[in-house]
Write a protein that holds these residues in place. Sequence first.
Motif, PDB file in Angstrom:
ATOM      1  N   ARG A  93       1.814   3.823  -4.013  1.00  0.00           N
ATOM      2  CA  ARG A  93       3.179   4.213  -4.351  1.00  0.00           C
ATOM      3  C   ARG A  93       3.982   4.462  -3.085  1.00  0.00           C
ATOM      4  NH1 ARG A  93       5.603   7.622  -9.108  1.00  0.00           N
ATOM      5  NH2 ARG A  93       7.679   8.011  -8.286  1.00  0.00           N
ATOM      6  N   LEU A  94       5.196   3.935  -3.079  1.00  0.00           N
ATOM      7  CA  LEU A  94       6.108   4.157  -1.964  1.00  0.00           C
ATOM      8  C   LEU A  94       6.822   5.482  -2.193  1.00  0.00           C
ATOM      9  CD1 LEU A  94       7.165   2.730   0.625  1.00  0.00           C
ATOM     10  CD2 LEU A  94       9.057   1.885  -0.762  1.00  0.00           C
ATOM     11  N   ALA A  95       6.433   6.503  -1.417  1.00  0.00           N
ATOM     12  CA  ALA A  95       6.951   7.855  -1.597  1.00  0.00           C
ATOM     13  C   ALA A  95       7.783   8.254  -0.391  1.00  0.00           C
ATOM     14  CB  ALA A  95       5.811   8.847  -1.797  1.00  0.00           C
ATOM     15  N   ARG A  96       8.797   9.017  -0.640  1.00  0.00           N
ATOM     16  CA  ARG A  96       9.685   9.460   0.432  1.00  0.00           C
ATOM     17  C   ARG A  96       9.155  10.723   1.082  1.00  0.00           C
ATOM     18  NH1 ARG A  96      16.269  10.215  -0.021  1.00  0.00           N
ATOM     19  NH2 ARG A  96      16.631  10.816   2.149  1.00  0.00           N
ATOM     20  N   ILE A  97       9.314  10.802   2.394  1.00  0.00           N
ATOM     21  CA  ILE A  97       8.893  11.969   3.165  1.00  0.00           C
ATOM     22  C   ILE A  97      10.151  12.742   3.550  1.00  0.00           C
ATOM     23  CG2 ILE A  97       7.654  12.782   5.197  1.00  0.00           C
ATOM     24  CD1 ILE A  97       6.189  10.127   5.257  1.00  0.00           C
ATOM     25  N   PRO A  98      10.326  13.978   3.054  1.00  0.00           N
ATOM     26  CA  PRO A  98      11.538  14.727   3.404  1.00  0.00           C
ATOM     27  C   PRO A  98      11.648  15.025   4.884  1.00  0.00           C
ATOM     28  CG  PRO A  98      10.180  15.942   1.827  1.00  0.00           C
ATOM     29  CD  PRO A  98       9.456  14.686   2.148  1.00  0.00           C
ATOM     30  N   ASN A  99      10.512  15.318   5.520  1.00  0.00           N
ATOM     31  CA  ASN A  99      10.502  15.540   6.959  1.00  0.00           C
ATOM     32  C   ASN A  99       9.124  15.191   7.481  1.00  0.00           C
ATOM     33  OD1 ASN A  99       8.827  18.044   6.754  1.00  0.00           O
ATOM     34  ND2 ASN A  99      10.664  18.761   5.668  1.00  0.00           N
ATOM     35  N   THR A 100       9.001  15.166   8.770  1.00  0.00           N
ATOM     36  CA  THR A 100       7.748  14.747   9.397  1.00  0.00           C
ATOM     37  C   THR A 100       6.650  15.792   9.293  1.00  0.00           C
ATOM     38  OG1 THR A 100       8.556  15.582  11.521  1.00  0.00           O
ATOM     39  CG2 THR A 100       8.946  13.250  11.008  1.00  0.00           C
ATOM     40  N   LYS A 101       6.976  17.018   8.940  1.00  0.00           N
ATOM     41  CA  LYS A 101       5.971  18.070   8.903  1.00  0.00           C
ATOM     42  C   LYS A 101       5.287  18.170   7.540  1.00  0.00           C
ATOM     43  CE  LYS A 101       8.220  20.892  12.434  1.00  0.00           C
ATOM     44  NZ  LYS A 101       8.793  22.220  12.758  1.00  0.00           N
ATOM     45  N   SER A 102       6.017  17.940   6.460  1.00  0.00           N
ATOM     46  CA  SER A 102       5.437  18.056   5.126  1.00  0.00           C
ATOM     47  C   SER A 102       5.701  16.775   4.362  1.00  0.00           C
ATOM     48  CB  SER A 102       6.043  19.253   4.382  1.00  0.00           C
ATOM     49  OG  SER A 102       7.429  19.083   4.221  1.00  0.00           O
ATOM     50  N   ALA A 103       4.633  16.028   4.088  1.00  0.00           N
ATOM     51  CA  ALA A 103       4.743  14.774   3.343  1.00  0.00           C
ATOM     52  C   ALA A 103       4.556  15.044   1.860  1.00  0.00           C
ATOM     53  CB  ALA A 103       3.692  13.774   3.822  1.00  0.00           C
ATOM     54  N   VAL A 104       5.402  14.441   1.064  1.00  0.00           N
ATOM     55  CA  VAL A 104       5.319  14.615  -0.377  1.00  0.00           C
ATOM     56  C   VAL A 104       4.199  13.745  -0.917  1.00  0.00           C
ATOM     57  CG1 VAL A 104       6.542  14.330  -2.556  1.00  0.00           C
ATOM     58  CG2 VAL A 104       7.769  15.153  -0.530  1.00  0.00           C
ATOM     59  N   ARG A 163      12.486   8.577   5.528  1.00  0.00           N
ATOM     60  CA  ARG A 163      11.170   8.064   5.915  1.00  0.00           C
ATOM     61  C   ARG A 163      10.302   7.937   4.670  1.00  0.00           C
ATOM     62  NH1 ARG A 163      11.768   5.918  10.923  1.00  0.00           N
ATOM     63  NH2 ARG A 163      12.961   7.342  12.237  1.00  0.00           N
ATOM     64  N   TYR A 164       9.465   6.899   4.673  1.00  0.00           N
ATOM     65  CA  TYR A 164       8.626   6.616   3.508  1.00  0.00           C
ATOM     66  C   TYR A 164       7.176   6.456   3.934  1.00  0.00           C
ATOM     67  CZ  TYR A 164      13.015   5.757   1.076  1.00  0.00           C
ATOM     68  OH  TYR A 164      14.261   5.890   0.529  1.00  0.00           O
ATOM     69  N   GLN A 165       6.295   6.593   2.955  1.00  0.00           N
ATOM     70  CA  GLN A 165       4.870   6.407   3.173  1.00  0.00           C
ATOM     71  C   GLN A 165       4.261   5.796   1.914  1.00  0.00           C
ATOM     72  OE1 GLN A 165       2.808  10.085   3.640  1.00  0.00           O
ATOM     73  NE2 GLN A 165       3.482  10.913   1.685  1.00  0.00           N
ATOM     74  N   LEU A 166       3.089   5.187   2.062  1.00  0.00           N
ATOM     75  CA  LEU A 166       2.347   4.646   0.934  1.00  0.00           C
ATOM     76  C   LEU A 166       1.252   5.632   0.563  1.00  0.00           C
ATOM     77  CD1 LEU A 166       1.958   0.847   1.780  1.00  0.00           C
ATOM     78  CD2 LEU A 166       3.487   1.905   0.122  1.00  0.00           C
ATOM     79  N   THR A 167       1.319   6.180  -0.643  1.00  0.00           N
ATOM     80  CA  THR A 167       0.327   7.135  -1.121  1.00  0.00           C
ATOM     81  C   THR A 167      -0.586   6.466  -2.141  1.00  0.00           C
ATOM     82  OG1 THR A 167       1.813   7.908  -2.869  1.00  0.00           O
ATOM     83  CG2 THR A 167       1.898   9.064  -0.756  1.00  0.00           C
TER      84      THR A 167
END
Length: 514
Positions: free
Chosen positions: A145-156, A281-285
């Motif tokens: 899943r392509l999830a959004r990261i609100p900031n670099t310290k805490s990834a959703v 910023r996004y990440q793959l979860t």
Amino acid sequence: MAPHATTTGPDYKNIPHSHRLPVTHREVVRTLNKLSRPSLISLAQQWLSKKNRDFCRPFLLGDEDPNREDDLDDEEQGEYDAAQSFEELQETYKELAARKGGKKEVLDRILEGDWRIGISMYQLATAEIQHLLDHPTALRWTAKRLARIPNTKSAVQDMEVTNDSEHLPRFQAQTFMMNLAKELTPLMKAHYLITRIKTIPITILRVYIHDSPYSTEASLAADTNSTDGAKAVFFIWPNGSPFVYSSLATHLGQVVGDASRHLRNIVQQAIPKAFSRPSARYQLTSTNFTARSLSALLAYRGPGKSNAAAGGWSIFADHSFSQNALDFITTQRSVAAEKDSKDTSTLTTKSGPGRPKRLLEDSDTPDVKRRKEVAEGRFGTSAKPDDGQGIDRFEVRIDDPFPAIPTPNGQQVEEASEPNTQPANRNRRGRPSLLDRSAAEVEELENGEDDGWVPDVRVVFQGPHVFAGIRELVEQGVIDGEKMPGWMTGEAGVTTGSVKHGRIRGKKGGVLGL
């Protein structure tokens, strides 16, 4: 005076569509041999269309290659004469499509006749995509899943679907490909092809990874038998969905080396970076879902499937009951009663001339009918053998503590063994299993003194359609459908997870399917 030898140095260019591979190249022969006769003819007609002629040019009469002086030699031409124009070749393949014949006839004409000078990278990419569409279960896919990261310290890690317009980035192919190439070009040479499929609501990205600093035809033509050579990796975006499917291999049964696996991980890590912007910023979860069937992926991780409505809850996803969900039980009973009355009226019809034949009486016993009703209630409209949504492998780890042993005095004696935090067979070969306990889970077991001993028990279901098989076992009375846990119906929407207190959770915990 002898001409000076030309030297080639490393560059930072991507591999273009027009670069050719020799017709004897291992990848070319393997890919085209897997295609059927209609698929080969369809591909040849696609290559000859006006929009693809620049990088799919065939060998035509009158073509002159300055690097070769024997283009028109009899030995080079063989039994196939060069065509004079694209239109003539189009008519030739139309005639091949209109009549019957074997696949070898078309394959030989492509490799030894019309494209004897080589198959371009674009042609190889379209051939592999065509094979993927012809055989939707040829590869194993992992959904992320392509999830959004609100900031670099805490990834959703688990995101709820909201009405926020900035929940997902806009997918613009040209911008995405530019950003992806910018991320990967300093690390590897690659050929990219992204295309939208009209018959299935998906977009396919193929990345041909060439682990070499040179992007010349000579380096591409180097054919080796190593599993760590140039490979292709596929990514699929379902239309209107936050999920991304990635392939684990380029063909079924392929042995992937560590170097190729590392390069593919680099591509996978670059995809969310290509979507990211300075303000988003996004990440793959992970979604703990892996399958071979594309239809199953679209059913569980497709558009509108982020809530993982599966198993008995599937009736609320496909609207198979009525418009009022609160009136579900009454509606189902009325429909069943109406169906029984129709069957009874049909059975009472007398047979005779000009009248329909009498239907065979239902031989199901009350127990069989009861088991089928229970299976229908537990699985809903899902887990049908012919629904095309089969999951071929489903594995769970049981994290429940070992039950206490009763003594003759009526007291409960707990097992004094230490928690089994590691797999029993530590010397098994291959990569670590996804069900191996992480460091956090091991610490949780060690600190959970009240839980007692937790053995390492794993259950694996494997077959063409796992949940359809479980449903059939319920109907036959092998499995008690009333006492069966919910995760055995597929309602969790995952293929890998851990079970505790009768409920399944993902590898990292949290909400399943997100």
